[in-house]
Design an enzyme around this catalytic site. Structure first.
Site, PDB file in Angstrom:
ATOM      1  N   LYS A 194       1.881  -2.371  18.675  1.00  0.00           N
ATOM      2  CA  LYS A 194       1.902  -1.657  17.389  1.00  0.00           C
ATOM      3  C   LYS A 194       1.574  -0.172  17.592  1.00  0.00           C
ATOM      4  CE  LYS A 194       1.568  -0.706  12.946  1.00  0.00           C
ATOM      5  NZ  LYS A 194       2.703  -0.591  12.047  1.00  0.00           N
ATOM      6  N   LYS A 221      -5.387   7.306  11.376  1.00  0.00           N
ATOM      7  CA  LYS A 221      -6.192   6.222  11.973  1.00  0.00           C
ATOM      8  C   LYS A 221      -5.455   5.625  13.168  1.00  0.00           C
ATOM      9  CE  LYS A 221      -5.496   2.330  10.288  1.00  0.00           C
ATOM     10  NZ  LYS A 221      -4.656   1.167  10.480  1.00  0.00           N
TER      11      LYS A 221
HETATM   12  P1  NAD Z   1      -4.234  -0.603   1.513  1.00  0.00           P
HETATM   13  O1  NAD Z   1      -5.366   0.360   1.584  1.00  0.00           O
HETATM   14  O2  NAD Z   1      -3.192  -0.413   0.481  1.00  0.00           O
HETATM   15  O3  NAD Z   1      -4.814  -2.088   1.346  1.00  0.00           O
HETATM   16  C1  NAD Z   1      -6.016  -2.531   1.930  1.00  0.00           C
HETATM   17  C2  NAD Z   1      -6.673  -3.520   0.969  1.00  0.00           C
HETATM   18  O4  NAD Z   1      -7.867  -4.015   1.586  1.00  0.00           O
HETATM   19  C3  NAD Z   1      -7.086  -2.884  -0.357  1.00  0.00           C
HETATM   20  O5  NAD Z   1      -6.627  -3.677  -1.426  1.00  0.00           O
HETATM   21  C4  NAD Z   1      -8.612  -2.858  -0.288  1.00  0.00           C
HETATM   22  O6  NAD Z   1      -9.230  -2.986  -1.565  1.00  0.00           O
HETATM   23  C5  NAD Z   1      -8.890  -4.062   0.585  1.00  0.00           C
HETATM   24  N1  NAD Z   1     -10.196  -4.041   1.276  1.00  0.00           N
HETATM   25  C6  NAD Z   1     -10.804  -3.004   1.886  1.00  0.00           C
HETATM   26  N2  NAD Z   1     -11.949  -3.411   2.461  1.00  0.00           N
HETATM   27  C7  NAD Z   1     -12.044  -4.738   2.206  1.00  0.00           C
HETATM   28  C8  NAD Z   1     -13.001  -5.730   2.557  1.00  0.00           C
HETATM   29  N3  NAD Z   1     -14.087  -5.439   3.293  1.00  0.00           N
HETATM   30  N4  NAD Z   1     -12.794  -7.003   2.143  1.00  0.00           N
HETATM   31  C9  NAD Z   1     -11.689  -7.320   1.406  1.00  0.00           C
HETATM   32  N5  NAD Z   1     -10.752  -6.411   1.048  1.00  0.00           N
HETATM   33  C10 NAD Z   1     -10.940  -5.141   1.448  1.00  0.00           C
HETATM   34  O7  NAD Z   1      -3.595  -0.596   2.968  1.00  0.00           O
HETATM   35  P2  NAD Z   1      -2.125  -1.088   3.384  1.00  0.00           P
HETATM   36  O8  NAD Z   1      -1.166   0.033   3.275  1.00  0.00           O
HETATM   37  O9  NAD Z   1      -1.846  -2.397   2.739  1.00  0.00           O
HETATM   38  O10 NAD Z   1      -2.353  -1.312   4.968  1.00  0.00           O
HETATM   39  C11 NAD Z   1      -3.119  -2.403   5.463  1.00  0.00           C
HETATM   40  C12 NAD Z   1      -3.044  -2.402   6.976  1.00  0.00           C
HETATM   41  O11 NAD Z   1      -1.669  -2.528   7.372  1.00  0.00           O
HETATM   42  C13 NAD Z   1      -3.555  -1.112   7.624  1.00  0.00           C
HETATM   43  O12 NAD Z   1      -4.221  -1.434   8.817  1.00  0.00           O
HETATM   44  C14 NAD Z   1      -2.294  -0.330   7.886  1.00  0.00           C
HETATM   45  O13 NAD Z   1      -2.438   0.572   8.975  1.00  0.00           O
HETATM   46  C15 NAD Z   1      -1.294  -1.435   8.192  1.00  0.00           C
HETATM   47  N6  NAD Z   1       0.099  -1.135   7.879  1.00  0.00           N
HETATM   48  C16 NAD Z   1       0.447  -0.492   6.724  1.00  0.00           C
HETATM   49  C17 NAD Z   1       1.785  -0.216   6.472  1.00  0.00           C
HETATM   50  C18 NAD Z   1       2.226   0.529   5.224  1.00  0.00           C
HETATM   51  O14 NAD Z   1       3.381   0.996   5.185  1.00  0.00           O
HETATM   52  N7  NAD Z   1       1.390   0.672   4.214  1.00  0.00           N
HETATM   53  C19 NAD Z   1       2.766  -0.616   7.379  1.00  0.00           C
HETATM   54  C20 NAD Z   1       2.392  -1.306   8.522  1.00  0.00           C
HETATM   55  C21 NAD Z   1       1.051  -1.569   8.767  1.00  0.00           C
END
Ligand code: NAD
Length: 310
Positions: free
Chosen positions: A187, A255
């Site tokens: 990744k 990050k």
């Molecule tokens: P996001 O911030 O939209 O969602 C994260 C969720 O986790 C939020 O709803 C938040 O309230 C919740 N959260 C935070 N701390 C928590 C805890 N301790 N317990 C329970 N829930 C908790 O992020 P995202 O865009 O969905 O990305 C999530 C992961 O996927 C990240 O690591 C990101 O790098 C990766 N990612 C994101 C994308 C994208 O396009 N957004 C694509 C590929 C990978």
């Protein structure tokens, strides 16, 4: 702890009837949990944001008040959280999965986090009989919604086989890439390609704009030739019109670039292209764009070419 026959039977041959505990219902996790529901898996949902759980419950999930509750009656727990500390919290924190593991003794983290932390969690969970897979994804919110994610998985092969039916409900390209941490390494390679690709698109658009060519036409021509890319296709339109709305935030890319740099330094691999684009992402965040979408890297070029609206 080992998986007893009753637990294995609950999973079923193709995982049907198995319950999924889902932790982290943000941009990506919400869509992934919805696809598991659509595939017929009961989902028990948890997030620190109550409104995110409420939303999933209206779509057919059941509510959990903690990661432990999401795990209690689940054959597998899937997490989709922002960064390493949040994943460590649901494993090591009070009432965490180390002491309250899922019924099926399988935890799959699909966030993008540190491969070093993954290997530590894999070992600590293994010591109490729980399998841990790192299974980060690529494809963005659209891939999450359409269940076309590319999923790269590190960890034990048997655990991968058990998790595969669930991956199939969320993704289209599912690959076991090696032992614990290997999913995250792949990744991180993916992310450095994405970041440098976005930077290349910004440079082409900046040059095209200064030269007076039509940027939409420029994009169409590039998409028809060897400069075509997913980023140009999906993010190009937003760059051209100055839409900064977030799918994947600048903060999340920073990050990931930090994780890339940490791994590269620990292995003495020079990555000069990554170092340069990381500085530009830092500049974007310094201008208050951390919560903007990734395509906002073009705003750095707006500023460098004196095209910024503010
Ligand atoms: P996001 O911030 O939209 O969602 C994260 C969720 O986790 C939020 O709803 C938040 O309230 C919740 N959260 C935070 N701390 C928590 C805890 N301790 N317990 C329970 N829930 C908790 O992020 P995202 O865009 O969905 O990305 C999530 C992961 O996927 C990240 O690591 C990101 O790098 C990766 N990612 C994101 C994308 C994208 O396009 N957004 C694509 C590929 C990978």
């Amino acid at each position: 702890m080992t998986l007893d026959q009753g637990q294995k039977d609950t999973m079923g041959r193709n995982g049907q009837n198995a319950t999924v505990g889902f932790v982290g219902l943000g941009t990506m996790g919400r869509e992934m949990a919805l696809n598991l529901l659509k595939a017929g898996y009961p989902v028990c949902a948890y997030d620190v944001r109550k409104e995110a759980i409420d939303d999933l419950v209206t779509q057919g999930a059941t509510r959990a008040e903690s990661p432990a509750e999401a795990a209690r009656d689940s054959d597998i727990v899937i997490s989709m959280l922002p960064d390493t500390p949040q994943v460590e919290e649901i494993v090591y924190g009070e009432g965490g999965l180390l002491t309250s593991p899922p019924r099926g003794l399988l935890l799959v983290d699909m966030s993008t986090i540190s491969p070093v932390a993954v290997r530590r969690m894999h070992a600590d969970l293994k010591a109490v009989g729980v399998e841990f897979l790192d299974a980060p994804v690529s494809g963005g919110p659209v891939g999450a919604k359409n269940a076309t994610l590319s999923i790269m998985v590190g960890g034990d092969r048997d655990a991968f086989m058990r998790a595969e039916p669930f991956f199939q409900a969320m993704g289209a390209t599912i690959t076991h890439v090696g032992e614990a941490g290997a999913g995250q390494t792949v990744k991180l390679c993916n992310q450095l390609v994405c970041a440098i690709n976005i930077q290349a698109i910004c440079e082409a658009l900046a040059l095209g704009r200064a030269s007076g060519v039509d940027l939409e036409q420029l994009r169409n021509v590039l998409l028809g030739g060897s400069a075509a890319s997913w980023m140009l296709d999906k993010l190009g339109p937003a760059m051209i019109v100055g839409d900064t709305s977030a799918g994947f935030r600048i903060d999340l890319m920073l990050k990931d670039l930090r994780l890339v740099q940490e791994q590269a330094l620990s292995l003495s691999v020079p990555l000069p292209g990554t170092a340069l684009v990381t500085s530009q992402y830092v500049e974007a965040r310094a201008h208050g764009e951390g919560t903007n979408g990734n395509q906002s890297l073009f705003r750095v070029y707006d500023r460098m070419t004196n095209q910024a609206a503010n």
